[in-house]
Design a protein around this motif. Structure first.
Motif, PDB file in Angstrom:
ATOM      1  N   SER A  95       0.930  -1.487  -0.143  1.00  0.00           N
ATOM      2  CA  SER A  95      -0.076   0.210  -0.131  1.00  0.00           C
ATOM      3  C   SER A  95       0.981   1.412  -0.267  1.00  0.00           C
ATOM      4  O   SER A  95       0.732   2.397  -0.461  1.00  0.00           O
ATOM      5  CB  SER A  95      -1.238  -0.177   1.223  1.00  0.00           C
ATOM      6  OG  SER A  95      -0.429   0.202   2.263  1.00  0.00           O
ATOM      7  N   TRP A  98       2.572   1.681  -3.516  1.00  0.00           N
ATOM      8  CA  TRP A  98       0.754   2.309  -4.357  1.00  0.00           C
ATOM      9  C   TRP A  98       0.921   4.041  -4.387  1.00  0.00           C
ATOM     10  O   TRP A  98       0.436   4.579  -5.143  1.00  0.00           O
ATOM     11  CB  TRP A  98      -0.500   1.978  -4.254  1.00  0.00           C
ATOM     12  CG  TRP A  98      -0.591  -0.015  -4.462  1.00  0.00           C
ATOM     13  CD1 TRP A  98      -0.376  -0.636  -5.675  1.00  0.00           C
ATOM     14  CD2 TRP A  98      -1.096  -0.811  -4.253  1.00  0.00           C
ATOM     15  NE1 TRP A  98      -0.439  -1.765  -6.098  1.00  0.00           N
ATOM     16  CE2 TRP A  98      -1.730  -1.782  -5.078  1.00  0.00           C
ATOM     17  CE3 TRP A  98      -2.502  -1.180  -2.856  1.00  0.00           C
ATOM     18  CZ2 TRP A  98      -2.419  -3.050  -4.831  1.00  0.00           C
ATOM     19  CZ3 TRP A  98      -3.246  -2.168  -2.450  1.00  0.00           C
ATOM     20  CH2 TRP A  98      -2.649  -2.740  -3.898  1.00  0.00           C
ATOM     21  N   ALA A  99       0.969   4.032  -2.641  1.00  0.00           N
ATOM     22  CA  ALA A  99       0.544   5.213  -2.691  1.00  0.00           C
ATOM     23  C   ALA A  99       1.875   6.294  -3.620  1.00  0.00           C
ATOM     24  O   ALA A  99       1.707   7.428  -3.926  1.00  0.00           O
ATOM     25  CB  ALA A  99       1.039   5.516  -0.829  1.00  0.00           C
ATOM     26  N   TYR A 102       1.272   6.319  -7.136  1.00  0.00           N
ATOM     27  CA  TYR A 102       0.212   7.625  -7.268  1.00  0.00           C
ATOM     28  C   TYR A 102       0.610   9.082  -7.093  1.00  0.00           C
ATOM     29  O   TYR A 102       0.700  10.086  -8.394  1.00  0.00           O
ATOM     30  CB  TYR A 102      -1.314   7.732  -6.236  1.00  0.00           C
ATOM     31  CG  TYR A 102      -2.481   8.589  -6.513  1.00  0.00           C
ATOM     32  CD1 TYR A 102      -2.576   8.720  -7.328  1.00  0.00           C
ATOM     33  CD2 TYR A 102      -2.101   9.659  -5.223  1.00  0.00           C
ATOM     34  CE1 TYR A 102      -4.024   9.282  -7.580  1.00  0.00           C
ATOM     35  CE2 TYR A 102      -3.045  10.503  -5.084  1.00  0.00           C
ATOM     36  CZ  TYR A 102      -4.373  10.539  -6.837  1.00  0.00           C
ATOM     37  OH  TYR A 102      -4.317  11.334  -6.583  1.00  0.00           O
ATOM     38  N   PRO A 144      -4.611  -7.854  -3.644  1.00  0.00           N
ATOM     39  CA  PRO A 144      -5.903  -7.310  -3.230  1.00  0.00           C
ATOM     40  C   PRO A 144      -5.541  -5.766  -4.575  1.00  0.00           C
ATOM     41  O   PRO A 144      -4.656  -5.511  -5.125  1.00  0.00           O
ATOM     42  CB  PRO A 144      -5.298  -6.139  -1.349  1.00  0.00           C
ATOM     43  CG  PRO A 144      -3.764  -6.296  -2.124  1.00  0.00           C
ATOM     44  CD  PRO A 144      -3.330  -7.651  -2.156  1.00  0.00           C
ATOM     45  N   THR A 145      -7.521  -5.008  -4.643  1.00  0.00           N
ATOM     46  CA  THR A 145      -7.158  -4.281  -5.148  1.00  0.00           C
ATOM     47  C   THR A 145      -6.254  -3.061  -5.160  1.00  0.00           C
ATOM     48  O   THR A 145      -6.822  -2.306  -3.865  1.00  0.00           O
ATOM     49  CB  THR A 145      -8.368  -4.106  -5.875  1.00  0.00           C
ATOM     50  OG1 THR A 145      -9.536  -5.402  -6.102  1.00  0.00           O
ATOM     51  CG2 THR A 145      -9.011  -3.133  -7.144  1.00  0.00           C
ATOM     52  N   GLN A 146      -5.805  -2.005  -5.454  1.00  0.00           N
ATOM     53  CA  GLN A 146      -5.100  -1.032  -5.594  1.00  0.00           C
ATOM     54  C   GLN A 146      -6.485   0.602  -5.981  1.00  0.00           C
ATOM     55  O   GLN A 146      -7.245   0.476  -6.463  1.00  0.00           O
ATOM     56  CB  GLN A 146      -3.951  -0.900  -6.795  1.00  0.00           C
ATOM     57  CG  GLN A 146      -3.814   0.659  -7.271  1.00  0.00           C
ATOM     58  CD  GLN A 146      -2.760   1.265  -7.330  1.00  0.00           C
ATOM     59  OE1 GLN A 146      -1.819  -0.088  -8.028  1.00  0.00           O
ATOM     60  NE2 GLN A 146      -2.047   2.064  -7.656  1.00  0.00           N
ATOM     61  N   PRO A 147      -6.100   0.962  -4.649  1.00  0.00           N
ATOM     62  CA  PRO A 147      -7.463   2.500  -4.215  1.00  0.00           C
ATOM     63  C   PRO A 147      -7.686   3.294  -6.088  1.00  0.00           C
ATOM     64  O   PRO A 147      -5.766   3.390  -6.745  1.00  0.00           O
ATOM     65  CB  PRO A 147      -6.660   2.757  -3.011  1.00  0.00           C
ATOM     66  CG  PRO A 147      -6.120   1.785  -2.522  1.00  0.00           C
ATOM     67  CD  PRO A 147      -6.210   0.205  -3.238  1.00  0.00           C
ATOM     68  N   ALA A 148      -8.107   3.567  -6.658  1.00  0.00           N
ATOM     69  CA  ALA A 148      -7.927   4.840  -7.005  1.00  0.00           C
ATOM     70  C   ALA A 148      -6.960   5.994  -7.363  1.00  0.00           C
ATOM     71  O   ALA A 148      -6.485   6.818  -8.210  1.00  0.00           O
ATOM     72  CB  ALA A 148      -9.225   5.385  -7.806  1.00  0.00           C
ATOM     73  N   ALA A 149      -7.154   6.048  -5.739  1.00  0.00           N
ATOM     74  CA  ALA A 149      -6.455   7.521  -5.181  1.00  0.00           C
ATOM     75  C   ALA A 149      -5.950   7.435  -3.235  1.00  0.00           C
ATOM     76  O   ALA A 149      -6.424   6.751  -2.697  1.00  0.00           O
ATOM     77  CB  ALA A 149      -7.100   9.094  -5.911  1.00  0.00           C
ATOM     78  N   PHE A 150      -5.015   8.431  -3.588  1.00  0.00           N
ATOM     79  CA  PHE A 150      -4.711   8.178  -1.978  1.00  0.00           C
ATOM     80  C   PHE A 150      -3.959   9.507  -1.370  1.00  0.00           C
ATOM     81  O   PHE A 150      -4.636  11.180  -2.297  1.00  0.00           O
ATOM     82  CB  PHE A 150      -3.643   7.913  -2.175  1.00  0.00           C
ATOM     83  CG  PHE A 150      -2.629   6.037  -2.171  1.00  0.00           C
ATOM     84  CD1 PHE A 150      -3.310   5.425  -0.822  1.00  0.00           C
ATOM     85  CD2 PHE A 150      -3.064   5.700  -3.191  1.00  0.00           C
ATOM     86  CE1 PHE A 150      -3.024   4.098  -1.386  1.00  0.00           C
ATOM     87  CE2 PHE A 150      -3.130   4.163  -4.050  1.00  0.00           C
ATOM     88  CZ  PHE A 150      -3.130   3.301  -2.669  1.00  0.00           C
TER      89      PHE A 150
END
Length: 216
Positions: A95, A98-99, A102, A144-150
């Motif tokens: 996570s 991912w952030a 983004y 897990p699915t990556q969130p669209a935004a952080f």
């Protein structure tokens, strides 16, 4: 004979530069030796807090060979903590990556193409995606699915804010990898490599390390 006022007299800044230039190879050698010893000790550690402590010290040793801002005290320090597992730590580290991805995308979208920071961000985006893939592939089962935004640590409306924001995100990735290192497991050497290498990515954007990297 030169005097302090003569044109040929070395200035204080020149003397400092010469001294640093002469000492730099010795510092790099000592840094590498300390890092190697601390890595070995971390992999041999018998418990998670000790493993993270030694891995954190290895990150600091790596940073000594680079010119950058001094480390800062964020209030975190080594302590005993409840043990974690690789399975629990992987999604947290992922996570943070991912952030970072983004945040890199947001920053790159707001920088001029000829800004040197844009070139740094583009190169880092590629390696961050590689790190994402490594962590995602290590997860058991369906990732897990990556969130669209952080949420971002700075407004990222100027180059300075973008650089500062990237630095915070890079440091968070290091902390996530530190959790993985603490967990250990059969891939502990791999996680340790990633954590110590992350020190270079924090330094690349001019962000200071914390006094105990990886501890939160």
């Amino acid at each position: 004979m030169t005097t302090p006022d003569s044109p040929d007299a070395p200035t204080a800044s020149a003397a400092t530069a010469t001294t640093f230039g002469e000492l730099s190879p010795a510092i790099a050698s000592a840094s590498a030796a300390a890092e190697a010893a601390l890595r070995a000790a971390a992999l041999a550690a018998g418990n998670q807090p000790l493993r993270l402590l030694l891995a954190s010290a290895a990150c600091t040793a790596r940073s000594l060979a680079a010119v950058g801002p001094a480390s800062v005290d964020d209030g975190a320090s080594p302590r005993h903590f409840q043990g974690t597992t690789v399975a629990a730590s992987l999604p947290i580290a992922l996570s943070h990556v991912w952030a970072l991805i983004y945040g890199l995308g947001v920053g790159l979208g707001r920088l001029d193409d000829d800004d040197p920071l844009a070139a740094l961000g583009q190169a880092r985006l590629a390696t961050a995606k590689e790190l994402r893939n490594v962590l995602r592939d290590a997860l058991p089962g369906q990732p897990p699915t990556q969130p669209a935004a952080f949420g971002l640590p700075t407004p990222m409306s100027t180059a300075d804010e973008i650089r500062a924001g990237w630095g915070v995100l890079e440091l968070s990735v290091l902390e996530g990898l530190g959790r993985l290192v603490a967990a250990g497991g059969p891939d502990s050497a791999r996680w340790l490599d990633l954590m110590v290498d992350q020190t270079d990515d924090v330094a690349a954007v001019g962000h200071p390390l914390t006094r105990w990297p990886g501890w939160v």
